[in-house]
Design an enzyme around this catalytic site. Structure first.
Site, mmCIF file in Angstrom:
data_model
loop_
_atom_site.group_PDB
_atom_site.id
_atom_site.type_symbol
_atom_site.label_atom_id
_atom_site.label_comp_id
_atom_site.label_asym_id
_atom_site.label_seq_id
_atom_site.Cartn_x
_atom_site.Cartn_y
_atom_site.Cartn_z
ATOM 1 N N HIS A 37 3.101 39.508 43.555
ATOM 2 C CA HIS A 37 4.242 40.283 44.053
ATOM 3 C C HIS A 37 4.869 41.100 42.925
ATOM 4 O O HIS A 37 5.052 42.323 43.046
ATOM 5 C CB HIS A 37 5.285 39.328 44.656
ATOM 6 C CG HIS A 37 6.528 39.997 45.139
ATOM 7 N ND1 HIS A 37 6.770 40.271 46.469
ATOM 8 C CD2 HIS A 37 7.616 40.458 44.470
ATOM 9 C CE1 HIS A 37 7.948 40.866 46.593
ATOM 10 N NE2 HIS A 37 8.482 40.995 45.386
ATOM 11 N N GLU A 38 5.195 40.434 41.829
ATOM 12 C CA GLU A 38 5.845 41.141 40.729
ATOM 13 C C GLU A 38 4.900 42.155 40.088
ATOM 14 O O GLU A 38 5.329 43.213 39.625
ATOM 15 C CB GLU A 38 6.373 40.154 39.681
ATOM 16 C CG GLU A 38 7.453 39.216 40.201
ATOM 17 C CD GLU A 38 8.635 39.934 40.843
ATOM 18 O OE1 GLU A 38 8.914 41.092 40.475
ATOM 19 O OE2 GLU A 38 9.275 39.342 41.740
ATOM 20 N N HIS A 92 5.088 45.321 42.002
ATOM 21 C CA HIS A 92 6.202 46.138 41.496
ATOM 22 C C HIS A 92 5.794 46.824 40.193
ATOM 23 O O HIS A 92 6.097 48.001 39.966
ATOM 24 C CB HIS A 92 7.426 45.260 41.217
ATOM 25 C CG HIS A 92 8.223 44.879 42.418
ATOM 26 N ND1 HIS A 92 8.672 45.784 43.346
ATOM 27 C CD2 HIS A 92 8.698 43.662 42.826
ATOM 28 C CE1 HIS A 92 9.383 45.153 44.280
ATOM 29 N NE2 HIS A 92 9.408 43.868 43.988
ATOM 30 N N HIS A 122 3.775 49.792 40.700
ATOM 31 C CA HIS A 122 4.616 50.882 41.206
ATOM 32 C C HIS A 122 5.210 51.662 40.027
ATOM 33 O O HIS A 122 5.341 52.895 40.087
ATOM 34 C CB HIS A 122 5.722 50.297 42.085
ATOM 35 C CG HIS A 122 6.329 51.263 43.044
ATOM 36 N ND1 HIS A 122 7.373 50.926 43.874
ATOM 37 C CD2 HIS A 122 6.061 52.557 43.325
ATOM 38 C CE1 HIS A 122 7.714 51.961 44.612
ATOM 39 N NE2 HIS A 122 6.936 52.967 44.303
#
Length: 696
Positions: free
Chosen positions: A480-481, A484, A487
């Protein structure tokens, strides 16, 4: 800093590494040379430089144009951005009393610095004039987006208010900045102060890997030879799941949910009431009936009603599933001879037993195959196969703690893309949770500026020859991190304000939650889930059982999240004066939605840093679920292509979602990737809740 503490000593510019040119590899912050006393002088210089830059833009005698106003604003504040990025990384990931004291002063000074800028009527007039004639300016799509976002940001900050309202708004902003900082300091204080030492008879049911991690946590606290449970989620949740000592589970659970609610110097109850009143007042000054209405007007959801509609749509089937699971768990308690009613500190323990019975799977069976290093390698390899980027570890880049690791990120052509910092282990100097941030954002305004991206987690550290072993939830958090992080790393925009994760809160979780899907794919696990002692791959049988068990306990997981999101919405839609005593309000609202008493919210109010340590997720905690509607639907594009690494789908994903940052409308970006709007039932299907009667 309070006056009683005295002024912070100023270091001369020549001796301040924050103000010097950085000659480190890739011009990274020279963390080993930076000391707390360097920050206030650096902030003073940065505030002065930025104020002068803003004054030059405001008083430019030329007619406003895009370059002398919008582009000039984008170029301003470089030193402030640089100093603040380093400071807030340290405050969150490796704080000390000196930094926390400085943080109190900096939060107030930041508000006092930004208030006159964001409410500058002359500057806002220049921006508004450009917006009025935007169709005649021959702007690129990214420039059009930047102009609109700049106008919106100033307008929503109160730039259009009269002088009296501006003065009051400035006071509110200063007070909120201090209250948010105090909230986070209180929470960190409670988390640092509490621990439970494990004695000889206290490890019943705990696997050796967990005890090893508890010993490492004791080492971090200067207690060699001991083993402790801390209030880090990565310590608490496995303990509640595996410890057969019901008395100790209750003790740990009660401490965990009482953070910020202990009636001590770290109590957050009064702060919450003050924060809510000030937020409501600021929203009304700007013409909105509630803070939620203000906050959501600038989001994908648009209105509190749309948010409530999504949350209630999910709540009903999730609650029904949780209640059915509760009855099954209570039967299991009785079957084992337990003469007690299932309590919140029992749920995870008995749910794990039930999962083992129904799916023949438990976390302890798979953890030896999920070493941290292998899961990092899996997250990198997934990025390589999707986007062509590669990762090479760097040993010469300065870091803020010896545990921090750094990798250079390169594009498929070998060109430098950025640096990725991974700070994975829990320690007392780090706030709880997991997050992505940056030390420098990608932009191309004045040449290519490569990003410096950070992931911070709180995984239990290994000890001796034992590596850090992750639970399936931990492994998902890592992906998940890293989503990010990608991104930020894959961002390909011109203007810094639109870089990377500078998007709506209810869109920002799409790249991260979408990336989680690859962590649980068989072809990823078959390659990277290897036993930490033998190197053997994850057995096919265990892999199948793991995949079959993924949707188990989703009623619980969904209820603990949605209840938190609904309470966040109620805090910011109901009149602040009606909230009253926070604990009573919490109980009243949970009773309204029929919250099962055996389940606690994921974040009780006094520890809900997402919404009270600042306003980033205030009225916005629903964002994870709003984004999940998109991520569940988006992964379907790869499934429909018959290849989870399909090159064409991956190229669209990179171009339309990861690389575009905030340069385009998020709904437009999603449709460009998927070819249509998201299909809402994908979320319920992914969580295994679509077959619940209440989902109909």
């Amino acid at each position: 800093m309070s006056e009683a503490s005295g002024p912070i000593a100023a270091a001369p510019r020549a001796d301040n590494p924050l103000l010097d040119a950085w000659t480190t590899p890739f011009e990274t912050p020279p963390f080993t040379a930076i000391a707390p006393e360097h920050f206030m002088p650096a902030f003073e210089q940065a505030f002065a430089d930025h104020a002068a830059e803003i004054a030059a833009i405001t008083h430019d005698p030329s007619e406003p144009d895009f370059d002398n106003t919008i582009t000039a604003l984008e170029r301003s504040g470089k030193l402030l951005n640089r100093v603040a990025a380093v400071f807030y990384d340290l405050v969150s990931a490796h704080s000390n009393p000196a930094l926390l004291e400085i943080d109190k002063e900096v939060s107030l000074r930041m508000a006092r610095h930004w208030n006159p800028i964001m409410m500058n009527a002359v500057l806002f007039g220049r921006i508004a004039a450009l917006r009025d004639k935007r169709n005649d300016l021959n702007l690129t799509p990214e420039q059009q987006r930047l102009l609109e976002r700049t106008y919106t940001r100033f307008h929503r900050s109160g730039a259009g208010l009269d002088d009296a309202a501006k003065a009051r708004m400035a006071q509110i902003n200063e007070q909120l900045a201090q209250l948010g900082t105090n909230f986070s300091h209180h929470l960190l204080g409670d988390e640092q102060e509490w621990f439970m030492e494990l004695g000889e008879g206290d490890t019943e049911g705990l696997p050796a890997s967990f005890v090893t991690a508890a010993k490492a946590a004791a080492d971090e606290r200067g207690m060699p030879g001991k083993a402790v449970i801390t209030l880090s989620r990565s310590s608490v949740e496995p303990f509640l799941k595996m410890s057969s000592r019901r008395d100790l589970r209750e003790k740990v659970y009660r401490a965990f949910i009482a953070r910020g609610d202990n009636g001590n110097a770290n109590d957050n109850n009064a702060l919450i009431g003050d924060i809510l009143k000030l937020r409501e007042e600021s929203a009304k000054l700007l013409g909105y009936p509630t803070f939620a209405a203000y906050r959501l007007a600038d989001s994908m959801a648009k209105t509190p009603e749309a948010v409530r509609g999504l949350l209630e749509r999910v709540w009903k089937p999730a609650r029904a599933r949780a209640l059915a699971d509760r009855d099954a768990l209570q039967e299991l308690v009785a079957e084992e001879g337990g003469n007690f009613k299932l309590a919140p500190w029992d749920w995870r323990y008995y749910a794990e037993k039930l999962r083992q019975r129904r799916a023949n799977f438990d976390d302890a069976a798979i953890k030896p195959y999920l070493s941290l290093d292998n899961m990092i390698a899996a997250s990198f390899d997934t990025a390589t196969r999707l986007f062509g980027v590669t990762f090479e570890e760097c040993k010469d880049v300065p870091v803020w703690h010896p545990d921090v690791r750094v990798w250079e990120v390169k594009d498929a052509d070998g060109g430098h893309r950025g640096l990725f910092y991974g700070d994975y282990y829990a320690r007392p100097s780090k706030r709880s949770g997991a997050w992505m941030t940056s030390l420098r954002d990608q932009q191309k305004l004045d040449g290519n500026v490569s990003p410096l991206i950070i992931n911070v987690c709180n995984f239990a550290k290994g000890s001796g020859d034992e590596p850090s072993l992750l639970s399936p939830d931990d492994a998902r958090t890592l992906f998940h991190e890293f989503g990010h992080g990608l991104h930020g790393m894959l961002s390909d925009v011109t203007y810094p304000s639109l870089s990377g994760t500078s998007v709506f809160t209810d869109f920002v979780e799409l790249p991260s939650q979408l990336y989680e899907h690859w962590q649980e794919q068989p072809q990823v696990l078959q390659q990277f889930a290897r036993h930490y002692q033998t190197g053997e791959p994850l057995p096919d049988d265990l892999l199948k059982r793991f995949i079959a068990a993924r949707k188990f306990n989703q009623g619980f997981a969904t209820v603990e999240f949605v209840s938190s999101a609904l309470l966040d919405l109620e805090f910011h839609t109901q009149p602040a004066a009606s909230v009253g005593e926070v604990r009573a309000f919490e109980q009243r609202e949970l009773a309204k939605i029929g919250m099962p008493e055996e389940i606690a919210m994921r974040h009780r109010p006094t520890q809900f840093g997402h919404i009270f340590s600042g306003d980033h997720y205030a009225s916005g905690y629903y964002s994870y679920m709003w984004s999940e509607v998109m991520d569940a639907d988006a992964f379907g594009a790869f499934e429909e292509a018959g290849n989870i690494f399909d090159p064409q789908v991956a190229k669209r994903l990179r171009d339309d979602i990861y690389a575009s940052g905030g340069s385009r409308d998020p709904e437009e970006a999603y449709i460009a990737f998927r070819g249509r709007a998201p299909e809402p039932d994908a979320l319920l299907r992914r969580r295994g809740l679509l077959d619940t009667p209440e989902a109909a």
